[in-house]
Scaffold this motif. Structure first.
Motif, PDB file in Angstrom:
ATOM      1  N   PHE A   2       0.843  -1.184   0.000  1.00 20.49           N
ATOM      2  CA  PHE A   2       0.000   0.000   0.000  1.00 20.49           C
ATOM      3  C   PHE A   2       0.881   1.237   0.000  1.00 20.49           C
ATOM      4  O   PHE A   2       1.882   1.284   0.704  1.00 20.49           O
ATOM      5  CB  PHE A   2      -0.871   0.055   1.259  1.00 20.49           C
ATOM      6  N   ASP A  42      -3.603   4.977   0.816  1.00 24.38           N
ATOM      7  CA  ASP A  42      -4.765   4.089   0.897  1.00 24.38           C
ATOM      8  C   ASP A  42      -4.906   3.199  -0.324  1.00 24.38           C
ATOM      9  O   ASP A  42      -5.886   2.477  -0.454  1.00 24.38           O
ATOM     10  CB  ASP A  42      -6.051   4.914   1.056  1.00 24.38           C
ATOM     11  N   LYS A  43      -3.972   3.254  -1.240  1.00 22.99           N
ATOM     12  CA  LYS A  43      -4.090   2.541  -2.512  1.00 22.99           C
ATOM     13  C   LYS A  43      -3.167   1.321  -2.561  1.00 22.99           C
ATOM     14  O   LYS A  43      -2.004   1.393  -2.157  1.00 22.99           O
ATOM     15  CB  LYS A  43      -3.751   3.488  -3.662  1.00 22.99           C
ATOM     16  N   THR A  57      -0.711  -0.665  -4.368  1.00 20.86           N
ATOM     17  CA  THR A  57       0.180  -0.352  -5.489  1.00 20.86           C
ATOM     18  C   THR A  57       0.848  -1.587  -6.080  1.00 20.86           C
ATOM     19  O   THR A  57       1.339  -1.538  -7.197  1.00 20.86           O
ATOM     20  CB  THR A  57       1.264   0.653  -5.056  1.00 20.86           C
ATOM     21  N   GLN A  95      -8.947  -2.952  -6.252  1.00 22.06           N
ATOM     22  CA  GLN A  95      -8.470  -2.393  -4.987  1.00 22.06           C
ATOM     23  C   GLN A  95      -9.139  -3.074  -3.789  1.00 22.06           C
ATOM     24  O   GLN A  95      -9.365  -2.464  -2.747  1.00 22.06           O
ATOM     25  CB  GLN A  95      -8.703  -0.878  -4.933  1.00 22.06           C
TER      26      GLN A  95
END
Length: 133
Positions: free
Chosen positions: A71, A74-75, A77, A105
């Protein structure tokens, strides 16, 4: 004579039942441990922290699946595969599952046709990593 035929039929039925028996795979073992690394500057906002989470170890009849989520903020990756199946169509499905996880996600991803068990194990491992967050 009738008893002999009956005994042979019952023995054959018992043999077939034992021969066709397939034990279920062992239950999963949850091992989700968050690790925080240094802040990253590539592609993310300045000061964003990269967090790495381990998913659970999921076993199925084709092997073991374990993912690691990365992460940034909040993503999600990156999704890294720590353990992968030994055989079956699930091996070819792994890149598709990774793309699905990055797109969604979340662990709410579609199963890959012909690789249902691997897809389900992948999603469970993803969910365990997300739950650890």
């Amino acid at each position: 004579m009738k008893k002999t035929i009956l005994v042979l039929l019952l023995s054959a039925a018992g043999f077939i039942a034992v021969w066709r028996f397939e034990p279920s795979p062992p239950e999963s073992v949850a091992v989700a441990q968050p690790r925080t690394s240094t802040p990253t500057a590539s592609g993310a906002a300045a000061g964003a922290t990269e967090v790495t989470l381990l998913g659970s170890v999921e076993r199925n009849r084709y092997g073991t699946v374990q993912v690691q989520l990365v992460f940034t903020g909040d993503k999600i990756t990156d999704v890294r595969l720590l353990q992968e199946p030994d055989s079956g169509r699930g091996i070819a499905a792994l890149p598709t599952l990774r793309e699905e996880a990055l797109r969604a996600q979340s662990a709410n991803i579609d199963t890959v046709s012909g690789a249902t068990q691997t897809s389900e194990s992948y999603a469970k491992s993803l969910q365990a990593a997300l739950d650890a967050r």
